[in-house]
Design a protein around this motif. Structure first.
Motif, short mmCIF file in Angstrom:
data_model
loop_
_atom_site.label_atom_id
_atom_site.label_comp_id
_atom_site.label_asym_id
_atom_site.label_seq_id
_atom_site.Cartn_x
_atom_site.Cartn_y
_atom_site.Cartn_z
N THR A 55 0.78 -1.24 0.00
CA THR A 55 0.00 0.00 0.00
C THR A 55 0.81 1.29 0.00
O THR A 55 0.30 2.33 -0.41
N ARG B 84 0.94 3.82 -3.26
CA ARG B 84 -0.35 4.44 -3.59
C ARG B 84 -0.80 5.41 -2.51
O ARG B 84 -1.30 6.49 -2.81
N PHE B 85 -0.64 5.03 -1.25
CA PHE B 85 -1.07 5.90 -0.17
C PHE B 85 -0.22 7.16 -0.14
O PHE B 85 -0.72 8.25 0.13
N THR C 151 -1.55 9.49 -2.72
CA THR C 151 -2.79 10.12 -2.25
C THR C 151 -2.48 11.29 -1.32
O THR C 151 -3.02 12.39 -1.49
N GLU D 164 -6.78 -2.97 3.70
CA GLU D 164 -6.34 -1.81 2.94
C GLU D 164 -7.28 -0.62 3.15
O GLU D 164 -6.83 0.51 3.32
N HIS E 36 -6.24 2.81 4.74
CA HIS E 36 -6.44 4.01 3.92
C HIS E 36 -7.20 5.07 4.72
O HIS E 36 -6.88 6.26 4.67
N ARG E 37 -8.19 4.65 5.46
CA ARG E 37 -8.97 5.57 6.28
C ARG E 37 -8.08 6.25 7.32
O ARG E 37 -8.17 7.46 7.54
N LEU F 207 -9.68 9.99 -4.16
CA LEU F 207 -9.91 8.54 -4.13
C LEU F 207 -10.68 8.08 -5.38
O LEU F 207 -10.41 7.01 -5.91
N HIS G 145 -7.35 7.42 -7.77
CA HIS G 145 -7.19 5.99 -7.51
C HIS G 145 -8.22 5.12 -8.20
O HIS G 145 -8.06 3.90 -8.24
N TYR H 194 -11.35 4.48 -7.26
CA TYR H 194 -12.24 3.76 -6.35
C TYR H 194 -13.68 4.07 -6.71
O TYR H 194 -14.01 5.16 -7.16
N SER I 185 -13.89 3.13 2.84
CA SER I 185 -12.58 3.62 3.25
C SER I 185 -12.68 4.78 4.24
O SER I 185 -11.92 4.85 5.20
#
Length: 190
Positions: free
Chosen positions: A20, A23-24, A27, A63, A67-68, A128, A132, A134, A142
């Protein structure tokens, strides 16, 4: 990706971290506009998650849970950063240093500047969704909010971006929005 993670397992947390982190980080860099701040927030988020790893419930995707935590850490950082800025202005008593908009635009572009003007909750939803990819359901899970709240935040963010960037940003009023949300509907919980 989440398959087989065991709460409390250091090895599984390491696998989650490796899966992760890139990507995180992307973000949080987009949310904060500062790579160093994003790295600090992400490090703090992973630390918080690791401390609570034994209590993570496998019924929720690891994940999304992580992510949250990371997004909330970035939102908290932004709130504190604004308070620090106000404190600096008060200390200077009217001598704020004006940012050079030319230099800012050269680094980020008009779109990135417009994104950074969004309220934190709208920014998180837009990043997001469009950075990403989502779905609204995944974003809702998330962020721990209802799916309708995500749709409202996305609609409100699009309206703000259109007003900031002009008609070239996206579909004008009357055209269908790809999210299925009418931007002229009443916006809830933004």
């Amino acid at each position: 990706m989440e398959e087989g993670y065991l709460p409390g397992s250091s090895l599984d947390f390491e696998l989650l971290y490796q899966a992760t982190y890139p990507r995180f980080l992307g973000t949080l860099v987009l949310m904060l506009g500062d790579r160093a701040a994003a790295e600090d927030c992400l490090q703090e988020a992973y630390l918080k998650a690791f401390r609570n790893w034994a209590r993570w419930q496998p019924s929720a995707p690891a994940e999304a849970w992580l992510h949250r935590i990371a997004v909330n850490q970035a939102l908290s950082h932004r709130r504190w950063a604004k308070l620090r800025e106000v404190g600096e202005l008060v200390r200077r008593l009217g001598r704020p240093v004006e940012a050079d908009p030319q230099a800012e635009g050269a680094l980020s572009g008009d779109f990135i500047k417009a994104l950074r003007k969004l309220p934190p909750k709208q920014l998180a939803a837009i990043v997001l969704r469009h950075y990403h990819g989502y779905t609204n359901r995944e974003i809702a899970q998330s962020l721990g909010v209802p799916e309708r709240t995500v749709a409202s935040r996305l609609a409100a963010a699009r309206v703000r971006l259109r007003s900031e960037l002009g008609a070239e940003f996206g579909p004008a009023s009357g055209k269908a929005d790809p999210s299925g949300v009418n931007p002229h509907e009443e916006v809830l919980d933004v």
